[in-house]
Design an enzyme around this catalytic site. Structure first.
Site, PDB file in Angstrom:
ATOM      1  N   GLN A   1       0.817  -1.223   0.000  1.00 43.42           N
ATOM      2  CA  GLN A   1       0.000   0.000   0.000  1.00 43.42           C
ATOM      3  C   GLN A   1       0.850   1.273   0.000  1.00 43.42           C
ATOM      4  OE1 GLN A   1      -2.615  -1.423   3.460  1.00 43.42           O
ATOM      5  NE2 GLN A   1      -4.007  -0.160   2.283  1.00 43.42           N
TER       6      GLN A   1
ATOM      7  N   CYS B   1     -10.839   0.165   3.464  1.00 45.33           N
ATOM      8  CA  CYS B   1      -9.397   0.056   3.214  1.00 45.33           C
ATOM      9  C   CYS B   1      -8.846   1.430   2.835  1.00 45.33           C
ATOM     10  CB  CYS B   1      -9.175  -0.937   2.064  1.00 45.33           C
ATOM     11  SG  CYS B   1      -7.450  -1.117   1.595  1.00 45.33           S
TER      12      CYS B   1
HETATM   13 NI    NI Z   1      -6.568  -2.561   3.057  1.00 45.47          NI
END
Ligand code: NI
Length: 167
Positions: free
Chosen positions: A51, A93
Protein backbone atom coordinates in the site's frame (compact mmCIF):
# COMPACT_ATOMS: atom_id res chain seq x y z
CA UNK A 1 9.60 9.34 10.72
CA UNK A 2 7.86 10.17 7.51
CA UNK A 3 4.22 9.88 6.60
CA UNK A 4 4.23 7.87 3.39
CA UNK A 5 1.88 8.28 0.46
CA UNK A 6 -0.74 5.55 0.36
CA UNK A 7 -1.38 4.11 -3.10
CA UNK A 8 -4.99 3.76 -4.13
CA UNK A 9 -6.81 1.33 -6.39
CA UNK A 10 -6.20 0.57 -9.26
CA UNK A 11 -2.45 1.07 -8.73
CA UNK A 12 -0.77 -2.07 -10.16
CA UNK A 13 1.42 -2.59 -7.04
CA UNK A 14 -1.76 -3.37 -5.08
CA UNK A 15 -2.53 -6.26 -7.45
CA UNK A 16 0.92 -7.87 -7.25
CA UNK A 17 1.92 -10.82 -5.08
CA UNK A 18 4.53 -9.48 -2.62
CA UNK A 19 8.03 -10.96 -2.13
CA UNK A 20 9.32 -12.45 1.16
CA UNK A 21 11.70 -10.38 3.29
CA UNK A 22 15.05 -12.13 3.82
CA UNK A 23 16.50 -9.93 6.55
CA UNK A 24 15.84 -6.79 8.54
CA UNK A 25 18.08 -4.18 6.92
CA UNK A 26 18.28 -0.54 8.08
CA UNK A 27 16.02 0.33 5.11
CA UNK A 28 13.37 -2.18 6.24
CA UNK A 29 13.61 -0.84 9.81
CA UNK A 30 12.99 2.68 8.52
CA UNK A 31 10.10 1.46 6.37
CA UNK A 32 8.52 -0.25 9.42
CA UNK A 33 8.74 2.97 11.49
CA UNK A 34 7.28 5.00 8.64
CA UNK A 35 4.49 2.49 8.06
CA UNK A 36 3.40 2.49 11.72
CA UNK A 37 3.40 6.30 11.68
CA UNK A 38 1.50 6.40 8.38
CA UNK A 39 -1.08 3.88 9.63
CA UNK A 40 -1.82 5.95 12.76
CA UNK A 41 -1.85 9.31 10.98
CA UNK A 42 -4.22 7.93 8.34
CA UNK A 43 -6.60 6.70 11.07
CA UNK A 44 -6.03 3.08 10.10
CA UNK A 45 -5.87 -0.14 12.13
CA UNK A 46 -3.59 -1.89 9.64
CA UNK A 47 -1.28 -1.29 6.70
CA UNK A 48 0.52 -3.59 4.25
CA UNK A 49 3.81 -2.65 2.56
CA UNK A 50 2.36 -2.83 -1.00
CA UNK A 51 0.00 0.00 0.00
CA UNK A 52 3.01 2.29 0.32
CA UNK A 53 4.66 1.02 -2.86
CA UNK A 54 6.86 -1.77 -1.50
CA UNK A 55 5.93 -5.18 -2.84
CA UNK A 56 7.28 -7.10 0.17
CA UNK A 57 5.63 -9.32 2.80
CA UNK A 58 5.38 -6.88 5.69
CA UNK A 59 2.32 -5.69 7.60
CA UNK A 60 1.73 -3.36 10.54
CA UNK A 61 -1.42 -3.28 12.63
CA UNK A 62 -2.96 -2.09 15.87
CA UNK A 63 -6.44 -3.26 16.77
CA UNK A 64 -6.73 -0.61 19.51
CA UNK A 65 -6.72 2.09 16.82
CA UNK A 66 -4.88 5.37 16.24
CA UNK A 67 -6.21 7.05 19.42
CA UNK A 68 -5.11 4.39 21.92
CA UNK A 69 -2.08 2.95 20.09
CA UNK A 70 -1.72 0.22 22.74
CA UNK A 71 -1.06 -2.82 20.60
CA UNK A 72 1.24 -1.96 17.68
CA UNK A 73 2.32 -5.09 15.83
CA UNK A 74 4.74 -5.75 12.98
CA UNK A 75 4.78 -9.05 11.12
CA UNK A 76 7.11 -9.99 8.29
CA UNK A 77 6.46 -13.03 6.09
CA UNK A 78 3.17 -13.88 7.85
CA UNK A 79 1.74 -17.37 7.30
CA UNK A 80 -1.64 -18.59 8.54
CA UNK A 81 -2.23 -21.80 10.42
CA UNK A 82 -5.24 -23.02 12.42
CA UNK A 83 -7.96 -20.86 10.92
CA UNK A 84 -11.36 -21.68 12.43
CA UNK A 85 -14.92 -20.39 12.56
CA UNK A 86 -16.66 -18.04 10.20
CA UNK A 87 -17.47 -14.39 10.54
CA UNK A 88 -18.92 -11.80 8.19
CA UNK A 89 -17.24 -8.43 8.56
CA UNK A 90 -17.89 -5.04 7.02
CA UNK A 91 -14.54 -3.62 5.94
CA UNK A 92 -12.95 -0.57 4.42
CA UNK A 93 -9.40 0.06 3.21
CA UNK A 94 -7.07 3.06 3.08
CA UNK A 95 -6.35 2.19 -0.57
CA UNK A 96 -10.05 2.20 -1.51
CA UNK A 97 -11.52 5.60 -0.58
CA UNK A 98 -15.30 5.51 0.14
CA UNK A 99 -15.50 1.73 -0.56
CA UNK A 100 -16.94 -0.68 2.00
CA UNK A 101 -17.67 -4.34 1.52
CA UNK A 102 -18.94 -7.34 3.49
CA UNK A 103 -16.32 -10.08 3.60
CA UNK A 104 -16.42 -13.67 4.87
CA UNK A 105 -13.54 -14.18 7.27
CA UNK A 106 -12.32 -16.78 9.73
CA UNK A 107 -13.27 -15.99 13.30
CA UNK A 108 -9.99 -17.04 14.80
CA UNK A 109 -6.55 -17.41 13.24
CA UNK A 110 -2.97 -18.18 14.15
CA UNK A 111 -0.25 -16.35 12.25
CA UNK A 112 3.43 -17.24 12.28
CA UNK A 113 6.11 -14.88 11.05
CA UNK A 114 8.95 -12.63 12.13
CA UNK A 115 8.84 -9.44 14.19
CA UNK A 116 10.78 -6.21 13.61
CA UNK A 117 13.77 -7.65 15.51
CA UNK A 118 13.94 -10.67 13.23
CA UNK A 119 12.58 -13.02 15.93
CA UNK A 120 10.10 -15.79 15.12
CA UNK A 121 6.65 -14.98 16.45
CA UNK A 122 3.27 -16.64 16.62
CA UNK A 123 0.10 -14.58 17.05
CA UNK A 124 -3.19 -16.16 18.05
CA UNK A 125 -6.06 -13.81 17.33
CA UNK A 126 -9.81 -13.61 17.27
CA UNK A 127 -12.38 -10.89 16.69
CA UNK A 128 -11.17 -7.61 15.22
CA UNK A 129 -7.48 -8.54 15.38
CA UNK A 130 -8.12 -11.73 13.40
CA UNK A 131 -10.01 -9.77 10.76
CA UNK A 132 -7.28 -7.14 10.41
CA UNK A 133 -4.66 -9.87 10.00
CA UNK A 134 -6.68 -11.48 7.20
CA UNK A 135 -7.32 -8.13 5.50
CA UNK A 136 -3.64 -7.12 5.56
CA UNK A 137 -2.41 -10.54 4.43
CA UNK A 138 -4.82 -10.32 1.48
CA UNK A 139 -2.81 -7.28 0.36
CA UNK A 140 0.34 -9.43 0.25
CA UNK A 141 -1.41 -11.73 -2.22
CA UNK A 142 -2.34 -8.76 -4.41
CA UNK A 143 -5.90 -8.96 -3.22
CA UNK A 144 -8.06 -6.04 -2.06
CA UNK A 145 -11.67 -5.64 -0.96
CA UNK A 146 -12.85 -5.16 -4.55
CA UNK A 147 -11.85 -8.79 -5.15
CA UNK A 148 -14.33 -9.80 -2.44
CA UNK A 149 -17.14 -7.66 -3.85
CA UNK A 150 -19.86 -8.61 -6.32
CA UNK A 151 -19.20 -7.87 -10.00
CA UNK A 152 -21.83 -5.12 -9.96
CA UNK A 153 -20.37 -3.44 -6.90
CA UNK A 154 -16.89 -3.58 -8.41
CA UNK A 155 -18.06 -2.13 -11.73
CA UNK A 156 -19.77 0.73 -9.93
CA UNK A 157 -16.59 1.47 -7.99
CA UNK A 158 -14.48 1.28 -11.19
CA UNK A 159 -16.76 3.91 -12.72
CA UNK A 160 -16.41 6.13 -9.67
CA UNK A 161 -12.60 5.81 -9.66
CA UNK A 162 -12.39 6.65 -13.39
CA UNK A 163 -14.45 9.76 -12.78
CA UNK A 164 -12.11 10.85 -9.95
CA UNK A 165 -9.10 10.36 -12.25
CA UNK A 166 -10.67 12.72 -14.81
CA UNK A 167 -11.57 15.43 -12.28
NI1 NI B 1 -6.57 -2.56 3.06
Amino acid sequence: MTKLRILTYPDPVLAKKAEPVAEITPEIKQLIDDMVQTMYESDGVGLAAPQVGHSIRLITLDDTGPKERKNPMVILNPVFSDCTGKKESEESCLSLPTFTCKVNRFDSVTVKGMNEKGEDIEVKAEGLLAIILQHECDHLEGKTLVDHASRLKRTMYDTKVKKWQKD
